[in-house]
Design a protein around this motif. Sequence first.
Motif: not given
Length: 389
Positions: A241-250
């Motif tokens: 979930l956290v890495l998905n959020a980072a993905f979206c942020l990028g």
Amino acid sequence: MTTSVDNAQTATDPPDTLDTVIDDVIRPQAPIVDRDGTFPRPGVDALAAAGLLGLASSTDVGGAGHGLRAVAEVIERLAAECGSTAMVVLMHYAATAVIEAHGPHDVRAAIATGDHLTTLAFSEYGSRSHFWSPTGTATAAADDTVRLDARKSWVTSAGEANSYVWSSLPLTRDTGPMTLWLVPADSAGLSVTGDFDGLGLRGNGSRPMTADGLRVPATARMAADGAGLDTALGAVLPWFLVLNAAFCLGLADSAVAEAGRHLTRTTLAHTGAALRDAPVTRRDLARLMIRTDALRAFLGDTLTALETGREDAMLRVLQVKALAGETVADVTDGAMQLCGGSAFRKELGLERRFRDARAARVMAPTTDALHDFVGRLATGLPLLGEANR
């Protein structure tokens, strides 16, 4: 997969090594990966050679030993350039979290040195995005092996990964809802059973897979029989979930940056004014920036909550992907509108980011499911009801 003997050292400074890989391989390849729907093998191999696939692996097995914050930065940077590559690596890191906790030493060492790409194989045709309710079976055999049978609906890096963190019903039904296995890619009975021609993330290799009488040794089980859901919630979900959020942020950050560049350098010939000279245009760009920066702040707080063991850490983990999925959808949509007809051409890369951003809402656990989870925690209910377990 090409590797380097100095992987552990080169990965100790992720920003420097990542810059080189992005500039030399990932950015130039991104339009091709998207256009052709090809797996980003050159980028994955370059990341492996730079030691970045072992970024989250323990130093005990030759990895870089970095935590979730450093890994999230890598995913954010990759997503800004190529969503497909970022998703492949994201799933690799999420699966690595399980293997680090429960996997064999030789596989952990291979991941650490960049010789092994792994991924998750959770979603199934029978239960769709409800990954916590597998329908695939595990059956004990007399020769101390286990037979796995399942129809997985979406497996990132299908046919490209070296191993799959595989979910099934438990061997013994009253032990719990799910068991996890480490399935080698060369297992007899394992096959890719379809292609992927998606709207976005076109090169992430997310294809269906089938296990038909697949045999693994009993030692391939990760954690206790029936404890797979607890492992998924405790080890996989925070990373995923956290890495998905980072993905979206990028994706969102790169869309805002591209929109800003377009508004600055584009002028109207009949007036001589740049697009940025219109107050309404500047206001709309500012709104996108603020939405993106708010997501960055929330992601940072989520990482701090995990690092410090705050009581609201799990709540933040559930909230951050839901927030990120809605934010990136709105921001990329807004960037497309700001840039007008130019955004529909391939040159800006905005339409690619717009398409890649659509995945976040529907990738399990979906935004709707996360909203339900957050509401459950907020009202004192268990995360998953008995019917879901």
